[in-house]
Design an enzyme around this catalytic site. Structure first.
Site, short mmCIF file in Angstrom:
data_model
loop_
_atom_site.label_atom_id
_atom_site.label_comp_id
_atom_site.label_asym_id
_atom_site.label_seq_id
_atom_site.Cartn_x
_atom_site.Cartn_y
_atom_site.Cartn_z
N GLY A 48 0.54 -4.98 1.12
CA GLY A 48 -0.25 -5.01 0.04
C GLY A 48 -0.10 -5.79 -1.53
N GLU A 65 -1.27 -9.37 -0.24
CA GLU A 65 -2.34 -9.68 0.04
C GLU A 65 -2.98 -9.64 -2.29
OE1 GLU A 65 -1.96 -5.91 2.74
OE2 GLU A 65 -2.83 -6.82 4.14
N ALA A 70 0.67 -0.47 -0.11
CA ALA A 70 0.12 0.97 0.17
C ALA A 70 0.72 0.64 0.38
CB ALA A 70 -1.01 -0.06 1.08
N GLU A 73 4.08 -4.32 7.37
CA GLU A 73 3.60 -3.74 7.70
C GLU A 73 4.20 -3.42 9.52
OE1 GLU A 73 2.60 -5.65 6.33
OE2 GLU A 73 1.18 -5.27 5.13
N1 COA Z 1 4.62 3.11 -1.37
C1 COA Z 1 4.93 4.60 -1.91
N2 COA Z 1 5.66 4.28 -2.27
C2 COA Z 1 6.81 3.19 -2.13
C3 COA Z 1 6.54 1.89 -1.79
C4 COA Z 1 5.56 1.66 -0.81
N3 COA Z 1 5.00 0.96 -0.09
N4 COA Z 1 7.76 1.13 -1.62
C5 COA Z 1 8.49 1.89 -2.32
N5 COA Z 1 7.87 3.00 -2.73
C6 COA Z 1 8.84 4.05 -3.48
C7 COA Z 1 9.66 4.99 -2.71
O1 COA Z 1 9.41 5.76 -2.10
C8 COA Z 1 11.14 5.10 -3.76
O2 COA Z 1 10.11 6.14 -4.27
P1 COA Z 1 11.23 7.95 -4.37
O3 COA Z 1 11.96 7.25 -5.68
O4 COA Z 1 10.85 8.78 -4.70
O5 COA Z 1 12.15 8.39 -2.74
C9 COA Z 1 10.92 4.42 -5.28
O6 COA Z 1 9.29 3.44 -4.97
C10 COA Z 1 11.42 3.06 -5.21
O7 COA Z 1 11.70 2.46 -4.06
P2 COA Z 1 13.12 2.03 -2.98
O8 COA Z 1 13.10 2.14 -1.56
O9 COA Z 1 14.01 3.77 -3.78
O10 COA Z 1 13.63 1.11 -3.92
P3 COA Z 1 14.69 0.17 -3.25
O11 COA Z 1 14.70 -1.09 -4.14
O12 COA Z 1 15.63 0.66 -2.53
O13 COA Z 1 13.83 -0.86 -1.58
C11 COA Z 1 11.83 -1.63 -1.31
C12 COA Z 1 12.44 -1.75 -2.22
C13 COA Z 1 10.48 -2.55 -2.23
C14 COA Z 1 12.85 -3.35 -0.26
C15 COA Z 1 11.62 -0.87 -0.77
O14 COA Z 1 10.82 0.09 -1.59
C16 COA Z 1 10.61 -0.98 0.55
O15 COA Z 1 10.65 -1.33 1.74
N6 COA Z 1 8.48 -0.68 -0.02
C17 COA Z 1 8.40 -0.66 1.31
C18 COA Z 1 7.95 -2.11 1.28
C19 COA Z 1 6.58 -1.90 2.52
O16 COA Z 1 7.13 -1.24 3.20
N7 COA Z 1 5.35 -2.63 2.09
C20 COA Z 1 4.61 -1.97 3.24
C21 COA Z 1 3.32 -1.17 3.04
S1 COA Z 1 2.07 -1.29 3.94
#
Ligand code: COA
Length: 260
Positions: A111, A114, A66, A134
């Site tokens: 999400g 999910e 999400a 989460e």
């Molecule tokens: N919501 C909003 N934005 C998200 C996102 C999310 N769930 N997951 C990734 N993004 C965005 C990042 O903020 C980044 O945006 P920016 O370039 O404007 O800063 C872009 O997507 C790329 O992500 P980034 O974190 O730079 O990539 P990465 O390869 O370093 O890491 C992940 C990848 C998946 C490990 C990391 O993005 C992450 O942990 N995301 C969140 C996962 C999460 O907690 N999901 C559950 C949400 S309830």
């Protein structure tokens, strides 16, 4: 059919819905949830669609969760509404009368997992990672994660994934029953389309009967589930496809199903 949040294509009865926010790893904001809701309603209503494939754009992610930037400022009431919005959309996917395959091309987190779990089948690239992270945000899953993971993979796996928040590999997700198949990333699209093509040529009303039985039977007692299956079994005898399938077998030829 194309708009900015989703890319939608169709080939021989297989509709592919591709979430199109690759710069945000296809994170589900409210607008994307609504677009998915509408896209699945369209797929349901369109008789030419026999199977839906759901995936994410770009090389990295199916859906990375999400949208955290949208959730950051929500009030409790808005948080509940956001959860209900996602849950309603995902319940619609789960109850679609046509098979839905999640083509998990990368991260399926929060999400994203999910969303994959409400699809009927999941094929993952060997490079994919799935999880319910989460807890790292001080949150809990809100689009059915605790409930669907419990039903798919049991208590031990659900508690491990949700309490630790640690992502797992596609191979481990296969061992736990969270995904159906793992294939090399380079073959993901071809393997998924092969399966989708097979389902697109199957008898649609029989597929629908089985989806109904599993959806209903998974939520009720054995007696009711068996009764429901018998009723659905009887119902397929009203279809042309059942006569065609059984006749084709007896006549030693391939069946041609027409969805009636
Ligand atoms: N919501 C909003 N934005 C998200 C996102 C999310 N769930 N997951 C990734 N993004 C965005 C990042 O903020 C980044 O945006 P920016 O370039 O404007 O800063 C872009 O997507 C790329 O992500 P980034 O974190 O730079 O990539 P990465 O390869 O370093 O890491 C992940 C990848 C998946 C490990 C990391 O993005 C992450 O942990 N995301 C969140 C996962 C999460 O907690 N999901 C559950 C949400 S309830």
């Amino acid at each position: 059919m194309t708009d900015s949040l989703l890319l939608i294509t169709e080939d021989n009865g297989v509709r592919t819905i591709r979430i199109n926010r690759p710069d945000k790893l296809n994170a589900l904001n409210a607008a994307t949830i609504d677009a998915l809701d509408a896209a699945f309603s369209d797929a349901e209503a369109d008789d030419s669609v026999r199977v839906v494939v759901l995936t994410g754009s770009g090389p990295k992610a199916f859906v990375a969760g999400a949208d955290i930037s949208e959730m950051n400022t929500l009030t409790p009431v808005q948080g509940r509404d956001f959860s209900l919005r996602g849950t309603r959309m995902m319940r619609g996917v789960e109850k679609l009368t046509k098979p839905v395959i999640a083509m998990v091309n990368g991260f399926a987190l929060g999400g994203g997992l999910e969303l994959a779990m409400c699809c009927h089948l999941r094929i993952a690239a060997d490079s994919a990672k799935v999880g319910q992270p989460e807890i790292n945000l001080g949150l809990i899953p809100g689009f059915g994660g605790t409930q669907r993971l419990l039903r798919l993979a049991g208590r031990a796996a659900t508690l491990e994934l949700c309490l630790t928040g640690a992502p797992i590999t596609a191979e481990r997700a296969l061992q736990l029953g969270i995904v159906n198949r793992v294939v090399p990333a380079a073959e993901l699209e071809a393997e998924t389309m092969k399966l989708a093509g097979q389902l697109a040529n199957a008898a649609p009303l029989a597929l629908r009967g089985m989806l109904d039985c599993v959806n209903i039977g998974g939520e009720c007692g054995m007696e009711e589930g068996l009764e429901y299956e018998s009723v659905q079994f009887g119902l397929v005898f009203s279809t042309e496809d059942m006569r065609e399938g059984t006749s084709a077998f007896l006549e030693k030829r391939k069946p041609a199903f027409n969805g009636r």
